[in-house]
Design an enzyme around this catalytic site. Structure first.
Site, PDB file in Angstrom:
ATOM      1  N   GLU A  92       0.811  -1.221   0.000  1.00  0.00           N
ATOM      2  CA  GLU A  92       0.000   0.000   0.000  1.00  0.00           C
ATOM      3  C   GLU A  92       0.840   1.264   0.000  1.00  0.00           C
ATOM      4  O   GLU A  92       0.539   2.244  -0.686  1.00  0.00           O
ATOM      5  CB  GLU A  92      -0.957   0.010   1.199  1.00  0.00           C
ATOM      6  CG  GLU A  92      -2.171  -0.907   1.071  1.00  0.00           C
ATOM      7  CD  GLU A  92      -1.898  -2.359   1.415  1.00  0.00           C
ATOM      8  OE1 GLU A  92      -0.741  -2.676   1.802  1.00  0.00           O
ATOM      9  OE2 GLU A  92      -2.806  -3.187   1.314  1.00  0.00           O
TER      10      GLU A  92
ATOM     11  N   HIS B  95     -11.896  -3.993   9.567  1.00  0.00           N
ATOM     12  CA  HIS B  95     -12.408  -3.751   8.214  1.00  0.00           C
ATOM     13  C   HIS B  95     -13.609  -2.816   8.180  1.00  0.00           C
ATOM     14  O   HIS B  95     -14.316  -2.785   7.173  1.00  0.00           O
ATOM     15  CB  HIS B  95     -12.826  -5.071   7.558  1.00  0.00           C
ATOM     16  CG  HIS B  95     -11.698  -5.843   6.945  1.00  0.00           C
ATOM     17  ND1 HIS B  95     -10.650  -6.343   7.677  1.00  0.00           N
ATOM     18  CD2 HIS B  95     -11.435  -6.203   5.664  1.00  0.00           C
ATOM     19  CE1 HIS B  95      -9.818  -6.988   6.874  1.00  0.00           C
ATOM     20  NE2 HIS B  95     -10.267  -6.918   5.654  1.00  0.00           N
TER      21      HIS B  95
END
Ligand SMILES: Cc1ncc(C[n+]2csc(CCOP(=O)(O)OP(=O)(O)O)c2C)c(N)n1
Ligand SMILES: Cc1ncc(C[n+]2csc(CCOP(=O)(O)OP(=O)(O)O)c2C)c(N)n1
Ligand SMILES: [Mg+2]
Ligand SMILES: [Mg+2]
Lengths: 323, 332, 332, 323
Positions: free
Chosen positions: B65, B134
């Site tokens: 990322e 999440h």
């Protein structure tokens, strides 16, 4: 495979995982289990083989694909099932769900759903053991996808530099969601990557439970003896989609079928039959035993109450006083 | 007679239409992120784009990322118009150094020499039982950072158009798509174009109080307004659309009219974007207020998996309605 | 006759004394971070500790913020009491995933099974001409995260004692030391102990308005109060000390008394901790307010290098004084 | 060293850096320059050698220790000095300071003060070149300390996987602040680390400007030919403290003195004298030329106005309309 009892034990464990997961998939479709559900089907030989090399006092840090590790380490199927149902008797009182199993007794430190996020934690557990002169080790499971993350690199370096007793278990199932290994790594021999840090590294056929057991035992022995880390790559394959949402556009049915020929349970069953260690009657008996265990787990999960909504804000901070 | 030309679409398809248009419009645009290609996007927003535009322009990245986001910055500096997709805001924490320390600072540090025309998209929010790693709503965090623009499309039109707007911007723009909205169906204009992001939208006019929200929560605000109208309480509903900059004029204008405000924001309450809006109302409309501004935010817990706990943690229509009643009764 | 026993110290030495005591008190404590050992700490806070406690307990790490922070989490889970030092909050962005997704969630995700007794220290703030990548004040961000506790020592006593308090806590505690305060001199009690963090401190009592602040800005608030008193304006000054949880009772109690509040916070204005405090005052003391709450924050620019620009970007005594005058005159 | 003119050019460049930095240290003590100041003294052969391999259209991404790269690439000393003075005529109008030089003409993309933070940006510039079929390259400078960061790992992998035209220039001065290489890396041969990604990698004596030039030219040639990345480690040493705040507790005076024997400017001067390419008169002339350049830069910086405080909030967002 000299010890028939042990061989049957391995078989039994793999069967427990497989049936638990098949049931979970069913219950997902029935909307009893929700959120993400990542199945381990096809990879059972890895969890079962590795578990043989671990002692009860060892720790495990796993990913969101951790059902198998939890079960084979001794977390009861009831506890797992109730957790996936989001119930109070789940191992995390319904707060974790499929991706976040934790257990004190078997020292399961997650169930981590951030790819690579468990590696530093595992190294820290190793550091704690080292500083306390414990002889136990920490087994850190992660997929091959995690290897591209910066934390892999940082953790490999520190584990070797500080000689931490950690087994880095790479479950290489060739895909990170839809991304094939060769499309994400310039060096696809993962043992070479690990070795570049001066880490002892080996790879093993992850579809062969005995091979995994042997390799893991050797690695664990090394870690305990030398108080140093070890990297073990298990080459395996997941037969199912990444999660229940995956349309599997990125690989062919043929590829999956080819790998299914190497189903770790079927091939091991054949071996056991060939060696006369297993027959239809015993197999039937085992299947029934497993079915009963899972049925009981489902009944238990169904019956378990929900955590009261009033308890929503518990466990944000500790309730017990500092010891 | 313009209604028949509207087309049926989902929010997901609207995002995809925006991406498609962007790739088609400008050679310099490319999409980069985890599983945007062969997988079709983790939320299927880029399905088919790899086949149409090829792997150079629809680039699957490894799980890295920080680096692929930083590469977006470099590619923007190098003359391209990258769209970086980070699967969800939760994973963007791994890229935060690049976003905050590089993307947001380059123009200023360089005394105006180097702007970074980068677009970063990510999904945000809870409600899908994905638990504590999440389900965060951290777009409010990003709205704290000077140098960034932060958009939150709550409608189909914005889901498609804001991407094109962002690509026209010379500076880094972050777009937060609410994951629960992807399946939302609605009508979409056949004319694909960028949308103005200068103003928040008054989605529903009212006189008794202002419900200020964005993203997934906006729809809860609308639900509450519906319910309140049955009780004779007439709520105005504002879709913020841009979280940085905030459109003070629309917010304050509405509150000065209704004299009461509820902010609905899925972020955790303490330090939420809702706090910022409340503070601005305090500063700019204090003397016009008939009641203290209320915030309906997520309960301050890491998101639990179990459905009943998760729903209890998230803002709900009922809590908005109750807050509205409290306000109006007390000061009616 | 207790005054003579007070000892002269700097804030830096107070931090060092806390570290020294912590290492001496508890075998399980160790310090880990970049250059904490051989270099003596980038701000010289751990000078001499390597020599005294050895490399196992004063561990120099490679430049790997995410991993050594995550290792702190693991070591805490494994029975140790790690103190992780991240040089400055700017670099903590590289470790944010571990802090937010792991340290803050483990207890809740595990249904109460695993707590993380981890202490993370870092320096924060601007004022040293270190420009846009070394001058952020992001402690307000961390205060947004449930599962974390966030402390900001502004005094010598707190700089030393809060570390010991944090180590007694079963959950992750972040301590933000203001870099500009390290050279600050003052008196310190010879008795080394943890300090209660349950309450904010009313550092100076007053009746005309409340100046609410923490860390380096607190001292600007005190300076302003001093100046205001010469004009006959009597300001109460509150040192928040803990940014999460916030001590609502002290804040609201003070504001209900003075009916006016200024919050001074070095974070950028939009989405600042100051916004949160303003929103809470709105919610809990709206009817007692004589004037809208004001915020004195950093101007919303990446911090510029040049001294005159940097000082113009930071909160200043004069802006606090001016805000106070405005408030009191208008509603006097 | 067949070309005397070129040899003198190299010498001149190193001298410019050295004198500029000595002056900067002085001005720091005089409080004309503030914030952090990281000197390059001792490492001049690296910047000068590498610059020879770069074309005008190539880009450079550097760290906070970037004065040398900026100067040798062509950023005027005036511009540099005014920036460090925090003045309007500085290359970044006083907003960047010593750690953040930027320049459009010489394509200098920072001056990045987050260790490792420039690597992904450089790879992105490389990607842009690749996608636009440009033949230029990007030179990415970083210290050996950056190698432990996750971003190093992620960037190496992506640069090789996507074959990006980037020269990864590792300025290995053996210390990251107070941390010696062997206390931060399990594998201290940094070329092996780079090579583990399949990256072409080489190391060179960073105290020898000709050796650096040759190695960098070879690397640049490779990158331009193959449109693929290359890693070059320059082994060097900083003679000064890490920054102006460093008490240097972590290394001995003797060690520093030993390295100073290998001063890249002194040794090269000796060679030039030996070869008859330089004599006292020419040296004197060069020194005067450099002194004049720097004196002029200081005068310029002193005279330059401050950016108006009213312009504080400029350049948070772009003023020009999107092209
Ligand atoms: C940091 C981060 N990025 C992205 C994701 C989304 N995601 C979840 S699983 C996964 C693939 C991981 O693949 P691998 O590590 O090989 O494990 P496998 O699922 O194959 O067991 C991705 C991209 C995530 N959870 N965390
Ligand atoms: C991410 C990050 N962590 C820590 C720092 C503080 N810091 C600045 S320079 C430095 C040492 C870097 O060493 P190296 O990469 O070898 O470069 P050198 O200074 O030796 O040229 C450190 C730790 C930083 N700027 N960024
Ligand atoms: Mg995988
Ligand atoms: Mg170095």
């Amino acid at each position: 495979m000299s010890d028939p009892e042990h061989a049957l034990h391995l078989f039994h464990q793999m069967l427990r995982i497989r049936r638990l997961e098949e049931k979970s998939a069913e219950l997902y479709s029935a909307m009893k289990i929700r959120g993400f559900l990542h199945l381990y089907i096809g990879e059972e030989a890895v969890a079962v083989g590795v578990a043989q090399a671990l002692a009860p006092e060892d720790a495990v840090v796993a990913t969101y694909r951790e059902h198998a590790h939890a079960l084979v380490r001794g977390l009861p199927a009831k506890s797992i099932m109730a957790e996936m149902f989001g119930k109070q008797d789940g191992c995390c009182r319904g707060r974790g769900g499929s991706m976040h199993f934790f257990d004190i007794e078997t020292r399961l430190y997650g169930g981590n759903a951030i790819v690579g996020g468990g590696l530093p934690v595992a190294a820290g557990l190793g550091l704690a053991d080292k500083l306390q002169n414990n002889t136990r080790l920490t087994c850190c499971c992660f997929g091959e996808g995690a290897i591209a993350e910066g934390e892999f690199h940082e953790t490999m370096n520190l584990a070797v530099l500080w000689q931490l007793p950690v087994l880095f278990l790479c479950e290489n199932n060739l895909y990170a969601m839809g991304t094939a290994l060769e499309r994400s790594e310039s060096q696809t021999d993962l043992t070479q990557k690990a070795a570049s840090y001066g880490m002892r590294a080996a790879a093993v056929d992850g579809m062969e439970v005995l091979a995994v057991e042997a390799a893991a035992s050797e690695a664990a022995h090394f870690i305990r003896e030398k108080r140093a880390p070890c990297f073990l790559e298990c080459r395996t394959y997941r037969f199912r989609p990444h999660s229940m949402f995956d349309p599997e556009l990125y690989r062919s049915k043929e590829e999956v079928e080819t790998w299914k020929q190497r189903d770790p349970i079927l091939t091991f069953k054949t071996q056991l039959f060939d060696k006369g260690m297993l027959d239809e009657a015993r197999l039937d008996h085992l299947e029934q035993q497993v079915a009963a265990e899972i049925a009981e787990a489902v009944t238990f999960a169904e019956a378990s109450p929900l955590e009261p909504v009033d308890d929503l804000t518990r466990f944000v901070y500790s309730e017990r006083s500092p010891e | 007679m313009s209604a028949p030309t509207q087309q049926q679409s989902s929010y997901r398809e609207a995002v995809r239409a925006g991406l498609h248009e962007a790739l088609q419009q400008d050679e310099r645009v490319f999409l980069m992120g985890e599983d945007v290609g062969a997988y079709g996007g983790c939320f299927a927003c880029s399905k088919g784009l790899l086949e149409e535009f090829g792997p150079e322009r629809v680039r699957d990245t490894p799980l890295s990322e920080s680096t692929f986001t930083g590469m977006g910055i470099g590619a923007a500096l190098g003359g391209m118009r990258p769209i970086v997709e980070i699967m969800t805001v939760n994973f963007s924490l791994l890229a935060l150094d690049q976003i905050v320390n590089n993307a947001a600072t380059y123009l200023h540090m360089s005394g105006g020499l180097f702007n970074v025309p980068l677009v970063i998209r990510m999904a945000t929010g809870g409600g899908k039982q994905l638990a504590a790693q999440h389900s965060h709503s951290l777009e409010g965090w990003y709205a704290h950072i000077p140098g960034l623009k932060v958009l939150a499309p709550a409608t189909l039109e914005d889901a498609r158009g804001m991407l094109l707007t962002a690509l026209e911007d010379p500076d880094p723009v972050l777009i937060f798509e609410a994951a629960v909205l992807y399946p939302m169906e609605g009508e979409l204009s056949p004319v694909i174009s960028s949308v103005s992001i200068d103003r928040a939208n008054v989605i529903r006019t009212g006189r008794d109080l202002s419900i200020i929200s964005y993203g997934a929560s906006l729809h809860k605000g609308l639900g509450a307004a519906e319910q309140l109208s049955e009780e004779g309480i007439n709520a105005e509903v504002i879709d913020l659309r841009s979280l940085r900059p905030l459109d003070d004029a629309t917010i304050i204008g509405s509150v000065k009219k209704t004299r009461r405000a509820i902010i609905v924001d899925e972020g955790w309450r303490s330090g939420s974007l809702a706090a910022e809006i409340s503070a601005r109302i305090m500063e700019q409309a204090f003397y016009e207020l008939d009641a203290p501004v209320e915030r309906i935010c997520s309960v301050e817990v890491p998101m639990p998996y179990a459905a009943h706990l998760e729903q209890a943690a998230l803002p709900q229509v009922t809590s908005i309605v109750e807050a509205a009643r409290r306000m109006v009764v007390r000061n009616g």
